[in-house]
Structure formats: structure tokens, C-alpha cells
Design a protein around this motif. Structure first.
Motif, PDB file in Angstrom:
ATOM      1  N   LEU A 298       1.049  -1.707  -0.048  1.00  0.00           N
ATOM      2  CA  LEU A 298      -0.025   0.217   0.268  1.00  0.00           C
ATOM      3  C   LEU A 298       0.913   1.419  -0.209  1.00  0.00           C
ATOM      4  CD1 LEU A 298      -2.915  -0.514   2.629  1.00  0.00           C
ATOM      5  CD2 LEU A 298      -3.263  -0.210   0.163  1.00  0.00           C
ATOM      6  N   SER A 299       2.308   0.967   1.450  1.00  0.00           N
ATOM      7  CA  SER A 299       2.828   2.425   1.101  1.00  0.00           C
ATOM      8  C   SER A 299       3.636   2.699   0.061  1.00  0.00           C
ATOM      9  CB  SER A 299       4.015   2.214   1.413  1.00  0.00           C
ATOM     10  OG  SER A 299       4.860   3.198   1.656  1.00  0.00           O
ATOM     11  N   THR A 300       3.730   1.585  -1.226  1.00  0.00           N
ATOM     12  CA  THR A 300       4.612   1.745  -2.234  1.00  0.00           C
ATOM     13  C   THR A 300       3.563   2.456  -3.399  1.00  0.00           C
ATOM     14  OG1 THR A 300       5.598  -0.267  -1.816  1.00  0.00           O
ATOM     15  CG2 THR A 300       5.897   0.254  -4.030  1.00  0.00           C
ATOM     16  N   CYS A 301       2.538   2.694  -3.612  1.00  0.00           N
ATOM     17  CA  CYS A 301       1.101   2.654  -4.359  1.00  0.00           C
ATOM     18  C   CYS A 301       0.970   4.095  -3.566  1.00  0.00           C
ATOM     19  CB  CYS A 301      -0.212   1.790  -4.729  1.00  0.00           C
ATOM     20  SG  CYS A 301      -0.038   0.334  -5.078  1.00  0.00           S
ATOM     21  N   VAL A 302       0.789   4.348  -2.458  1.00  0.00           N
ATOM     22  CA  VAL A 302       0.336   5.928  -2.003  1.00  0.00           C
ATOM     23  C   VAL A 302       1.522   6.890  -2.480  1.00  0.00           C
ATOM     24  CG1 VAL A 302      -0.472   7.224   0.032  1.00  0.00           C
ATOM     25  CG2 VAL A 302      -0.605   4.761  -0.214  1.00  0.00           C
ATOM     26  N   LYS A 303       2.912   6.025  -2.606  1.00  0.00           N
ATOM     27  CA  LYS A 303       3.610   7.797  -2.726  1.00  0.00           C
ATOM     28  C   LYS A 303       3.903   7.631  -3.908  1.00  0.00           C
ATOM     29  CE  LYS A 303       7.341   6.244   0.510  1.00  0.00           C
ATOM     30  NZ  LYS A 303       7.568   5.006   1.143  1.00  0.00           N
ATOM     31  N   LEU A 304       4.079   6.382  -4.930  1.00  0.00           N
ATOM     32  CA  LEU A 304       3.589   6.603  -6.898  1.00  0.00           C
ATOM     33  C   LEU A 304       2.353   7.949  -6.931  1.00  0.00           C
ATOM     34  CD1 LEU A 304       4.402   3.171  -7.701  1.00  0.00           C
ATOM     35  CD2 LEU A 304       5.613   5.154  -8.558  1.00  0.00           C
ATOM     36  N   LEU A 305       1.264   7.666  -6.346  1.00  0.00           N
ATOM     37  CA  LEU A 305      -0.360   8.133  -6.660  1.00  0.00           C
ATOM     38  C   LEU A 305       0.184   9.734  -6.297  1.00  0.00           C
ATOM     39  CD1 LEU A 305      -3.313   6.332  -5.070  1.00  0.00           C
ATOM     40  CD2 LEU A 305      -2.552   9.158  -4.215  1.00  0.00           C
ATOM     41  N   VAL A 306       0.552   9.499  -5.226  1.00  0.00           N
ATOM     42  CA  VAL A 306       0.704  11.097  -4.775  1.00  0.00           C
ATOM     43  C   VAL A 306       2.321  11.815  -5.970  1.00  0.00           C
ATOM     44  CG1 VAL A 306       1.397  12.427  -2.421  1.00  0.00           C
ATOM     45  CG2 VAL A 306      -0.098  11.110  -2.381  1.00  0.00           C
ATOM     46  N   ASP A 307       2.921  11.482  -6.076  1.00  0.00           N
ATOM     47  CA  ASP A 307       3.424  11.802  -7.338  1.00  0.00           C
ATOM     48  C   ASP A 307       2.340  12.404  -8.190  1.00  0.00           C
ATOM     49  OD1 ASP A 307       6.065  11.944  -6.915  1.00  0.00           O
ATOM     50  OD2 ASP A 307       6.650  11.058  -8.255  1.00  0.00           O
ATOM     51  N   GLY A 308       1.944  11.273  -8.671  1.00  0.00           N
ATOM     52  CA  GLY A 308       1.037  11.274  -9.698  1.00  0.00           C
ATOM     53  C   GLY A 308      -0.049  12.700  -9.958  1.00  0.00           C
ATOM     54  N   MET A 309      -0.497  12.799  -8.605  1.00  0.00           N
ATOM     55  CA  MET A 309      -1.410  14.269  -8.363  1.00  0.00           C
ATOM     56  C   MET A 309      -1.095  15.633  -8.632  1.00  0.00           C
ATOM     57  SD  MET A 309      -3.547  12.355  -4.935  1.00  0.00           S
ATOM     58  CE  MET A 309      -4.610  13.977  -4.925  1.00  0.00           C
ATOM     59  N   TRP A 310       0.587  15.823  -8.126  1.00  0.00           N
ATOM     60  CA  TRP A 310       1.140  16.850  -8.444  1.00  0.00           C
ATOM     61  C   TRP A 310       1.623  16.303  -9.792  1.00  0.00           C
ATOM     62  CZ3 TRP A 310      -1.420  20.111  -5.529  1.00  0.00           C
ATOM     63  CH2 TRP A 310      -1.422  19.169  -4.139  1.00  0.00           C
ATOM     64  N   SER A 311       1.523  15.966 -10.904  1.00  0.00           N
ATOM     65  CA  SER A 311       2.435  15.935 -11.805  1.00  0.00           C
ATOM     66  C   SER A 311       1.792  16.811 -12.870  1.00  0.00           C
ATOM     67  CB  SER A 311       2.668  14.594 -12.182  1.00  0.00           C
ATOM     68  OG  SER A 311       1.872  14.428 -12.323  1.00  0.00           O
TER      69      SER A 311
ATOM     70  N   ARG B 236       2.007   6.837 -14.047  1.00  0.00           N
ATOM     71  CA  ARG B 236       2.705   5.407 -13.059  1.00  0.00           C
ATOM     72  C   ARG B 236       1.515   6.120 -11.333  1.00  0.00           C
ATOM     73  NH1 ARG B 236       7.847   7.035 -14.103  1.00  0.00           N
ATOM     74  NH2 ARG B 236       8.310   8.215 -12.702  1.00  0.00           N
ATOM     75  N   GLY B 237       1.002   7.272 -11.424  1.00  0.00           N
ATOM     76  CA  GLY B 237       0.061   7.586 -10.510  1.00  0.00           C
ATOM     77  C   GLY B 237      -0.731   6.831 -10.865  1.00  0.00           C
ATOM     78  N   LEU B 238      -1.429   6.663 -12.157  1.00  0.00           N
ATOM     79  CA  LEU B 238      -2.814   6.413 -12.305  1.00  0.00           C
ATOM     80  C   LEU B 238      -2.686   4.646 -12.239  1.00  0.00           C
ATOM     81  CD1 LEU B 238      -4.209   8.385 -15.817  1.00  0.00           C
ATOM     82  CD2 LEU B 238      -4.866   7.848 -13.740  1.00  0.00           C
ATOM     83  N   ARG B 239      -1.808   4.165 -12.893  1.00  0.00           N
ATOM     84  CA  ARG B 239      -1.958   2.924 -12.208  1.00  0.00           C
ATOM     85  C   ARG B 239      -1.563   2.190 -10.961  1.00  0.00           C
ATOM     86  NH1 ARG B 239       1.256  -0.537 -16.637  1.00  0.00           N
ATOM     87  NH2 ARG B 239       1.849  -1.225 -14.958  1.00  0.00           N
ATOM     88  N   ALA B 240      -0.705   3.549  -9.991  1.00  0.00           N
ATOM     89  CA  ALA B 240      -0.836   2.578  -8.861  1.00  0.00           C
ATOM     90  C   ALA B 240      -1.640   3.149  -7.700  1.00  0.00           C
ATOM     91  CB  ALA B 240       0.151   3.664  -8.128  1.00  0.00           C
ATOM     92  N   SER B 241      -3.067   4.043  -9.124  1.00  0.00           N
ATOM     93  CA  SER B 241      -4.069   4.368  -8.118  1.00  0.00           C
ATOM     94  C   SER B 241      -5.450   3.076  -8.020  1.00  0.00           C
ATOM     95  CB  SER B 241      -5.183   5.370  -8.804  1.00  0.00           C
ATOM     96  OG  SER B 241      -5.970   5.677  -8.221  1.00  0.00           O
ATOM     97  N   ALA B 242      -5.145   2.544  -9.675  1.00  0.00           N
ATOM     98  CA  ALA B 242      -5.896   1.397  -9.693  1.00  0.00           C
ATOM     99  C   ALA B 242      -5.417   0.135  -9.314  1.00  0.00           C
ATOM    100  CB  ALA B 242      -5.812   1.069 -11.458  1.00  0.00           C
ATOM    101  N   ARG B 243      -3.774   0.398  -9.043  1.00  0.00           N
ATOM    102  CA  ARG B 243      -3.392  -1.264  -7.703  1.00  0.00           C
ATOM    103  C   ARG B 243      -4.147  -1.206  -5.940  1.00  0.00           C
ATOM    104  NH1 ARG B 243       2.332  -1.917  -7.543  1.00  0.00           N
ATOM    105  NH2 ARG B 243       1.678  -2.881  -6.067  1.00  0.00           N
ATOM    106  N   LEU B 244      -4.056  -0.426  -6.108  1.00  0.00           N
ATOM    107  CA  LEU B 244      -4.702   0.608  -4.185  1.00  0.00           C
ATOM    108  C   LEU B 244      -5.718   0.494  -4.896  1.00  0.00           C
ATOM    109  CD1 LEU B 244      -3.640   2.302  -1.600  1.00  0.00           C
ATOM    110  CD2 LEU B 244      -4.139   4.160  -2.567  1.00  0.00           C
ATOM    111  N   GLN B 245      -6.362   0.547  -5.376  1.00  0.00           N
ATOM    112  CA  GLN B 245      -8.630   0.778  -5.639  1.00  0.00           C
ATOM    113  C   GLN B 245      -8.766  -0.745  -4.914  1.00  0.00           C
ATOM    114  OE1 GLN B 245     -10.896   3.289  -7.327  1.00  0.00           O
ATOM    115  NE2 GLN B 245      -8.733   5.487  -7.844  1.00  0.00           N
ATOM    116  N   ASN B 246      -8.071  -1.647  -6.122  1.00  0.00           N
ATOM    117  CA  ASN B 246      -8.002  -3.553  -6.212  1.00  0.00           C
ATOM    118  C   ASN B 246      -7.774  -3.846  -5.027  1.00  0.00           C
ATOM    119  OD1 ASN B 246      -8.835  -3.505  -8.699  1.00  0.00           O
ATOM    120  ND2 ASN B 246      -6.796  -3.959  -9.760  1.00  0.00           N
ATOM    121  N   MET B 247      -6.686  -3.314  -4.243  1.00  0.00           N
ATOM    122  CA  MET B 247      -6.680  -3.986  -3.127  1.00  0.00           C
ATOM    123  C   MET B 247      -7.538  -3.508  -1.574  1.00  0.00           C
ATOM    124  SD  MET B 247      -2.321  -4.255  -3.027  1.00  0.00           S
ATOM    125  CE  MET B 247      -1.588  -2.443  -3.233  1.00  0.00           C
TER     126      MET B 247
END
Ligand code: HEM
Length: 452
Positions: free
Chosen positions: A168-181, A193-204
């Protein structure tokens, strides 16, 4: 012809690049102040592709925070909605917003959170054992982000330490990074990468929601054991309407985003204040050691202890005044609105800024002086002038969570360690929350503890 003064700048780009550059250099407020001097407290510009009106001052804050939700709605950059999910509380308005917000508050209200002080204390102690003990130097900001994330995982998601939390932590880092890009959806961009991380996080999180449903039905565990369980078991006022799976997942993602860097920033800057201000430090240590002395070894902090940390919380409030973790925010107009003698057309953004009000000498005397006594009597602070958590119906619902987390962290830090700054530069940059130079490296020394 009654549009506010100012220029919309170049098409699409407007003043966005200038604004981001000024944020990074921590001169954005100076830049906005120059606008106020030139154009007055209401002016137009263009930010993030949208025509925008910047408004400043007490009346402006009241207007933003208390206006009718049929006239003004929340406005996040499109990338936020795409990455967090469109059913998150920041996106919703009117009745929908109230329903989801009430659901979040059923866990985040003080009467519920007060049971979790011991759990938070356990997380902080574990964090210090893992990351601080045995070290001579630590970098505070990244560690506080880890702590804030662990708190969210434990209390809000009910996820214990282990590989699931790490994923989860890995996904959240990528997600936050993507939001500010820049929202360019091509392979290998930060946004992609943020969108992909968000999809993975949401599945988890969907798996977790299903597990919680089973636990609640079959094992009869408390619906208030964590935020997800609480959201899963919520019923609307007529006892019928529950939150959809998407709503639960999108709002857990929203809380993960909204609650991590903000609280981490606050604790980081309190640590800096305590190193810089010996008299303030002495007051905090005295209050916290008094509480520690009343405990037997191994005894965890309780809600009653939190209630005794009055001085420390004033120090936190003054830190929030001088370094608010959220620079400001956006709203959008749902119809033409008249404000300050001007028309703000339908569909435009309204932009408000936090720290300019906090550093206004007309509201806070000697605004550059760190003085927690300003909050001795909170009622004396004029309304809509202290706005680190916003105001009105959208005021931060995580206030109490952030307060307990901050107080528990500072208690453990000042009773277990002393520290010295490794870098004496007192500035910070907004990236996009305030970041101290080099993330605040400090030299730490263990203290003879009063309780273990
Ligand atoms: C020091 C820590 C924090 C600060 C300074 C802070 C600040 C803010 C601000 C300025 C807003 C926007 C208000 C507006 O637009 O009017 C906000 C909204 C929000 N915050 Fe916080 N926050 C903090 C911690 C937290 C925590 C710990 C959580 C979750 C546990 C959280 C969850 C949220 C949510 C969900 C919203 C959206 C509320 C809505 O739109 O109704 N925040 N926060």
C-alpha cells in the motif's frame, strides 16, 4: 465589464508556471501580496488551465467557506479526481457531500477516536524503536511521513505491519507523486504511474472491504474497529442507504492522501520550532514530563493525558499559523456571483490562500514572532482568520485525528530524545506542502526515559 482587474496571461499556461516557481522558492505569498497591492483584494489570473479569481482577507475567507453550496462547489485539479476516484468527498457537493462526510465523521469524531489513543501511542513507540533508537542522525520529514502513513493504515484501514502495508505504501507514494504532476497519460510519465498505482491501490482496498464485510457478518467484530469497517456498516438516516463500494474505496484513498503529508509536515515543523526556541521547548518538556511521571513503566497514553497537553497543542496551533501545511485551495462558481463589487462568472475558479491571512499584522500582532500565547483564548482569534484546516461545512474532518497523532508523537519525542538541527536554514519551500531544507536532518541524543 465588471470582471475583477488583472490579466489572464498566456492561453492555457496563464500564470501557472510562475506560480509553481514562486511556490517552490517560498515567494508565492510575496507574489500574491504584490497582486493585492497592484489590483486590490480581488483580482483575476489563470491557473492550471482555468480562469481564476484570487481573493484575499477575512471577508474573502468567510465568502469561500460559508457560501451556499449551490453557488460555489469544491474544485480540485482534474488529475486529483482521476487518481483519487470521482466519488471522493473532495469532489462531492450538496447532499452527496454531506452523506459521505457524515460517514467519515462517524469514525473521525472525538467520541470515537478517544478509544484509540493507546493504539496511536503503540504505533509511535514502534516507529521510534525502528527508526530513531540507535541512530545519531535522522531526517525528520520522510520519517514523519512513514509514521503518518502507519497511523492511517493501522487506525483507518485496520492493516497491521507486513507486506500488505508495504505494498500500500509503495502505491500511495506513486499516487501522490502522480497527483502533483502534469496530467499527461503516456507510459512512463509520473501521471501514468500515478493512475496505475491508484488502480492497484483501489483493487487492494476492494479486497479489504470484502474481508471487512465478512468479518463484520461472521465474527461479529465491532463496526468501529477502523474507518473501513465503519464505512462498510454505515446506514443512511432512514437506515437504508449505505455507501457503495466505490464510495468507500475512493474515500479511503482520499483520507490516505489528505491525512499523511499534512500531519507529517506539522510534526516536522514543531520539531524545528522546539530546536530553535528554548523557552517554548522548556514549556513543552515540562508539560510532557509531568504526564510521563504520572505513568507506570509500559503504561500507554490515554485520552485524559491528551486533554492535559494544552500548552503543547498551543505550540502546534502557532506552528500551523506560521507554516500551514495546506497553501490554499480552489472552489468553482456554479453561477455568476457578485463579490467585492465584481462579477465572478459561472465556471471560474476561486483561489484562496491560508498563510497570507495568518501573517497579516492587522489580525495577528507581530505575525513573524512565534507566540503560542495567541491561542490562550481561542475565542479571541477572529473567525475566518485562523484557517489551517479551512472552515465551514468542508472544514477538515481529520482535525481530531491530526491533533491526537501530533500530541502523542511530540510526547514520545520530547520524553525520549533531545535533538540539534544539522541545518540552520530556517526557510522552507512549498512542494506543494512546506518542506524544510534537506527534509530537516537532526542529530539525536537518547534521554534517560521516565517511562518505557
Ligand atoms: C495537520 C494536519 C491537517 C491539516 C493542516 C489539514 C488541512 C485541511 C484543509 C485546509 C482542508 C480543506 C478545507 C476546505 O477546502 O475548506 C482539508 C480537508 C480534508 N482533510 Fe484535512 N488536514 C489535516 C489532516 C487530515 C487528516 C489526518 C485527515 C484524515 C484522517 C484529513 C482528511 C481530510 C479530508 C477527507 C478533507 C476533505 C473534506 C471535505 O471536502 O469535506 N485531514 N484538510
Amino acid at each position: 465589464e465588471r470582471l475583477p482587474p488583472g490579466s489572464l496571461g498566456l492561453p492555457i499556461i496563464g500564470q501557472s508556471l510562475v506560480f509553481l516557481r514562486e511556490l517552490k522558492a517560498n515567494t508565492a505569498e510575496k507574489w500574491l501580496e504584490e497582486r493585492v497591492t497592484k489590483y486590490g483584494p480581488v483580482s483575476k489570473l489563470s491557473l492550471f488551465g482555468k480562469p481564476t479569481v484570487f481573493i484575499h482577507g477575512k471577508a474573502a475567507n468567510k465568502f469561500v467557506f460559508s457560501s451556499d453550496s449551490r453557488a460555489i462547489a469544491n474544485q480540485q485539479p482534474d488529475s486529483f479526481r482521476m487518481i483519487i476516484g470521482e466519488r471522493n468527498v473532495l469532489e462531492l457537493s450538496g447532499e452527496d457531500h454531506k452523506r459521505v462526510r457524515d460517514a467519515l465523521m462517524s469514525f473521525l469524531k472525538p467520541e470515537c477516536l478517544k478509544q484509540y489513543v493507546e493504539k496511536m501511542d503503540r504505533e509511535v513507540r514502534r516507529h521510534l524503536e525502528l527508526h530513531w533508537e540507535g541512530q545519531q542522525m535522522v531526517t525528520v520529514l520522510p520519517l514523519m511521513k512513514t509514521l503518518a502513513f502507519d497511523m492511517i493504515c493501522s487506525l483507518l484501514c485496520g492493516i497491521e505491519h507486513g507486506s500488505r502495508r508495504d505494498d500500500l505504501s509503495t502505491c500511495v507514494k506513486l499516487l501522490v507523486d502522480g497527483m502533483w504532476s502534469v496530467p499527461l497519460n503516456f507510459p512512463f510519465t509520473r501521471y501514468y504511474r500515478g493512475l496505475r498505482a491508484s488502480a492497484r491501490l483501489q483493487n487492494m482496498l476492494k479486497d479489504l472491504v470484502r474481508e471487512k464485510r465478512v468479518e463484520l457478518e461472521q465474527e461479529g467484530v465491532s463496526s468501529h474497529q477502523d474507518l473501513i469497517s465503519c464505512l462498510v456498516s454505515i446506514r443512511g438516516q432512514d437506515n437504508g442507504e449505505s455507501l457503495s463500494e466505490d464510495e468507500i474505496v475512493h474515500n479511503v484513498v482520499a483520507v490516505m492522501f489528505a491525512g499523511q503529508e499534512t500531519t507529517a509536515t506539522l510534526i516536522t515543523f514543531i520539531i524545528r520550532v522546539l530546536a530553535n526556541e528554548p523557552a517554548i521547548y522548556a514549556g513543552v518538556v515540562q508539560e510532557q514530563e509531568e504526564i510521563a511521571k504520572g505513568k507506570v513503566p509500559g503504561e500507554l497514553l490515554t485520552w485524559e493525558d491528551i486533554a492535559k497537553m494544552k500548552y503543547t497543542w498551543k505550540v502546534a496551533l502557532e506552528t500551523l499559523r506560521m507554516v500551514p501545511p495546506v497553501f490554499g485551495g480552489f472552489r468553482k462558481t456554479l453561477k455568476d456571483i457578485e463579490y467585492g463589487g465584481f462579477i465572478i462568472p459561472k465556471g471560474w475558479q476561486i483561489f484562496w490562500a491560508t498563510r497570507m491571512t495568518h501573517m497579516d499584522g492587522g489580525i495577528f500582532e507581530e505575525p513573524s514572532k512565534f507566540d503560542p500565547t495567541r491561542f490562550e483564548n481561542q475565542a479571541s482569534v477572529p473567525s475566518y482568520c485562523f484557517i489551517p484546516f479551512g472552515g465551514g461545512p468542508r472544514i477538515c474532518p481529520g482535525y481530531e485525528f491530526a491533533k491526537i497523532e501530533t500530541l502523542v508523537a511530540i510526547h514520545n519525542l520530547v520524553t525520549r530524545f533531545t535533538w540539534k538541527l544539522c541545518c540552520n536554514d530556517d526557510g522552507f519551500s512549498w512542494i506543494p506542502t512546506p518542506v524544510p531544507p534537506k527534509g530537516l536532518p537532526i542529530e539525536i541524543m537518547p534521554k534517560k526515559t521516565l517511562r518505557i
